[in-house]
Design a protein around this motif. Structure first.
Motif, PDB file in Angstrom:
ATOM      1  N   ASP A  60      21.134  89.519  77.595  1.00 35.16           N
ATOM      2  CA  ASP A  60      21.116  89.119  79.002  1.00 35.16           C
ATOM      3  C   ASP A  60      21.513  87.655  79.126  1.00 35.16           C
ATOM      4  O   ASP A  60      20.721  86.767  78.755  1.00 35.16           O
ATOM      5  CB  ASP A  60      19.709  89.349  79.563  1.00 35.16           C
ATOM      6  N   PRO A  61      22.697  87.344  79.637  1.00 36.96           N
ATOM      7  CA  PRO A  61      23.110  85.940  79.778  1.00 36.96           C
ATOM      8  C   PRO A  61      22.163  85.114  80.641  1.00 36.96           C
ATOM      9  O   PRO A  61      22.000  83.915  80.400  1.00 36.96           O
ATOM     10  CB  PRO A  61      24.502  86.047  80.412  1.00 36.96           C
ATOM     11  N   ALA A  62      21.529  85.751  81.628  1.00 41.70           N
ATOM     12  CA  ALA A  62      20.591  85.012  82.474  1.00 41.70           C
ATOM     13  C   ALA A  62      19.369  84.578  81.676  1.00 41.70           C
ATOM     14  O   ALA A  62      18.851  83.462  81.862  1.00 41.70           O
ATOM     15  CB  ALA A  62      20.174  85.878  83.667  1.00 41.70           C
ATOM     16  N   GLY A 112      16.839  82.782  70.514  1.00 41.84           N
ATOM     17  CA  GLY A 112      16.900  83.713  71.633  1.00 41.84           C
ATOM     18  C   GLY A 112      18.164  83.553  72.458  1.00 41.84           C
ATOM     19  O   GLY A 112      18.776  84.547  72.882  1.00 41.84           O
ATOM     20  N   VAL A 113      18.579  82.307  72.700  1.00 46.58           N
ATOM     21  CA  VAL A 113      19.829  82.070  73.429  1.00 46.58           C
ATOM     22  C   VAL A 113      20.984  82.762  72.727  1.00 46.58           C
ATOM     23  O   VAL A 113      21.776  83.487  73.347  1.00 46.58           O
ATOM     24  CB  VAL A 113      20.114  80.554  73.557  1.00 46.58           C
ATOM     25  N   GLU A 114      21.097  82.551  71.426  1.00 46.66           N
ATOM     26  CA  GLU A 114      22.211  83.129  70.675  1.00 46.66           C
ATOM     27  C   GLU A 114      22.188  84.650  70.711  1.00 46.66           C
ATOM     28  O   GLU A 114      23.231  85.300  70.881  1.00 46.66           O
ATOM     29  CB  GLU A 114      22.178  82.633  69.231  1.00 46.66           C
ATOM     30  N   ALA A 115      21.001  85.222  70.549  1.00 47.23           N
ATOM     31  CA  ALA A 115      20.900  86.678  70.552  1.00 47.23           C
ATOM     32  C   ALA A 115      21.216  87.269  71.922  1.00 47.23           C
ATOM     33  O   ALA A 115      21.866  88.323  72.028  1.00 47.23           O
ATOM     34  CB  ALA A 115      19.506  87.100  70.099  1.00 47.23           C
ATOM     35  N   SER A 164      24.008  75.386  84.625  1.00 48.24           N
ATOM     36  CA  SER A 164      24.285  76.569  85.442  1.00 48.24           C
ATOM     37  C   SER A 164      24.822  77.720  84.608  1.00 48.24           C
ATOM     38  O   SER A 164      24.885  78.858  85.077  1.00 48.24           O
ATOM     39  CB  SER A 164      25.281  76.220  86.548  1.00 48.24           C
ATOM     40  N   SER A 165      25.200  77.421  83.363  1.00 48.48           N
ATOM     41  CA  SER A 165      25.691  78.465  82.474  1.00 48.48           C
ATOM     42  C   SER A 165      25.570  77.983  81.035  1.00 48.48           C
ATOM     43  O   SER A 165      25.438  76.786  80.773  1.00 48.48           O
ATOM     44  CB  SER A 165      27.159  78.813  82.789  1.00 48.48           C
TER      45      SER A 165
END
Length: 456
Positions: free
Chosen positions: A366-368, A357-360, A387-388
């Protein structure tokens, strides 16, 4: 196609020979007989064939050991020290068309395909029993469609030419016929078949859930299929579909990241809260010295060890570093710590879903949300919330979280990142694909052609 390994037919079996509670290996042993397989006529027989697929998967030449380690010894996170002679030809890119690793894994996966095809082509109207039984049979057929997609996907990654400059894929038999002759499809054709199987399997399972259908973590569930689909769509770089599937799995609220306090012990425990699908092993099904863990453990063969460069990336507070031990100059990984090989094989963990999910989300999403998924993991590894998160961070985190689980080579290839090779070995990119076994290409009249760079 004429799959030489499957030229013997499958024996038909009767209910009197099946004991549901202890027959996991039943179909595996009967598969080697020479009596033609008759149609499956009961839910009991269908369930036995489903377990037979799982038995093929836990073989040491497939998910029981070799398939996952192929992706590790050719990666930047682990390597083979060649102890006890294992993975020498794989690690050094010196395989030939007669190589046992290429031959035996090819055979084992196509054996699983054959079992899946028998299930998929079952006539549900010919199933004896109740409507609920037939509903359950349709669910099992859905599982078989989804697993066939996985089998084809695994074959395509290992033997296909996507990353070698060619366009040939693998043979995709859709019925069980050991006398058939079929050539290799293109990579694009294979990918279309894999996607069709995943979609059809998922639809069948969703339409027939309930009744006697198991939701046990050692049975392929709907969420397990969705996770396998996220792997495929990452490979295809179809990030929108990955996002949708991950959202659905997370929204089910059935899983959690393994808590820091439980992390170390979770590797010798079955059916934990982070487990989505695992292959049941136990004492009866243990691979012993042929197991995945035996290749990791110092007191086993200790053949496949963690790269010092990766180990140095772990923070001192990271609980994951506690399952890596430095002994006699090398870093040994203690996932699957029991030397007898009785640990269940954890094929799908919730942490993988979140990383997918992070990669997609970082690729058009949505970066958040990507950061939320990322922090769900790192905060349970003894680390402060970030934080990022960016792709470089994600790539490193996949390696730290999934090391030893059979992902890294495929990750490097799909990202287009450098795949390291030992000094002095061939840099011929064609050798990235395994050879098509000579016992397959030597069959008289076969349409199956070899991969370039080999001796057949």
């Amino acid at each position: 196609m004429k799959i030489n390994f499957l030229k013997v037919a499958i024996i038909a079996f009767g209910i009197s020979t099946v004991a549901i509670s202890c027959s996991d290996d039943f179909v595996e042993t009967k598969f080697e007989q020479d009596v033609e397989q008759g149609p499956l006529t009961s839910l009991t027989e269908v369930e036995s064939f489903t377990r037979g697929m799982y038995t093929s998967m836990r073989s040491s030449t497939y998910y029981g050991r070799d398939y996952g380690l192929y992706a590790e010894v050719r990666s930047d996170e682990m390597y083979s020290n060649l102890y006890a002679g294992y993975y020498n030809t794989v690690y050094n890119y010196t395989m030939t068309s007669s190589d046992a690793y290429a031959r035996d894994t090819y055979r084992q996966i196509y054996t699983a395909v054959a079992k899946a095809n028998i299930l998929i082509n079952t006539d549900v109207n010919g199933i004896q029993g109740t409507d609920a039984d037939r509903k359950a049979v349709r669910y099992h057929i859905g599982q078989a469609r989804a697993l066939r997609a996985l089998y084809f996907f695994d074959l395509l990654k290992l033997y296909g030419q996507k990353y070698t400059g060619g366009n040939l894929g693998i043979v995709t038999p859709l019925v069980y016929d050991p006398k058939a002759m079929q050539g290799r499809g293109t990579v694009a054709e294979n990918e279309a078949q894999i996607e069709a199987d995943f979609n059809a399997g998922l639809a069948l399972m969703e339409a027939n859930i309930g009744g006697s259908v198991s939701t046990d973590k050692v049975d392929l569930t709907i969420n397990a299929v969705k996770t396998l689909m996220t792997r495929f769509y990452l490979y295809k770089q179809d990030y929108a579909k990955v996002r949708t599937l991950v959202d659905e799995i997370v929204a089910s609220a059935q899983y959690q990241v393994m808590p820091e306090a439980s992390y170390v012990g979770s590797w010798s425990a079955s059916k934990q809260n982070n487990s989505i699908f695992e292959l049941a092993v136990g004492v009866a099904g243990a691979n012993g010295t042929d197991s995945w863990g035996y290749m990791f453990n110092y007191d086993g063969y200790g053949n496949t060890v963690v790269s010092p460069d990766l180990y140095d990336q772990y923070d001192a507070a990271d609980v994951r570093s506690q399952i890596i031990e430095f002994t006699d100059g090398e870093y040994y990984l203690y996932k699957y710590p029991n030397l007898e090989g009785s640990d269940n094989i954890k094929l799908i963990r919730y942490e993988e879903v979140l990383l997918n999910g992070v990669e997609a989300e970082l690729n058009g999403g949505d970066p958040a949300k990507a950061l939320t998924y990322y922090n769900l993991i790192v905060e349970q590894r003894g680390l402060p919330a970030a934080s990022s998160v960016d792709m470089a961070t994600l790539k490193l985190e996949r390696s730290k979280e999934l090391v030893g689980e059979g992902f890294r080579l495929w990750d490097l290839l799909r990202w287009g990142d450098t795949v390291p090779r030992p000094a002095g070995v061939s840099t011929n990119p064609q050798l990235t694909a395994f050879p098509i076994p000579r016992v397959e290409t030597d069959i008289a009249g076969t349409p199956i052609v070899s991969n370039p760079g080999y001796d057949n």
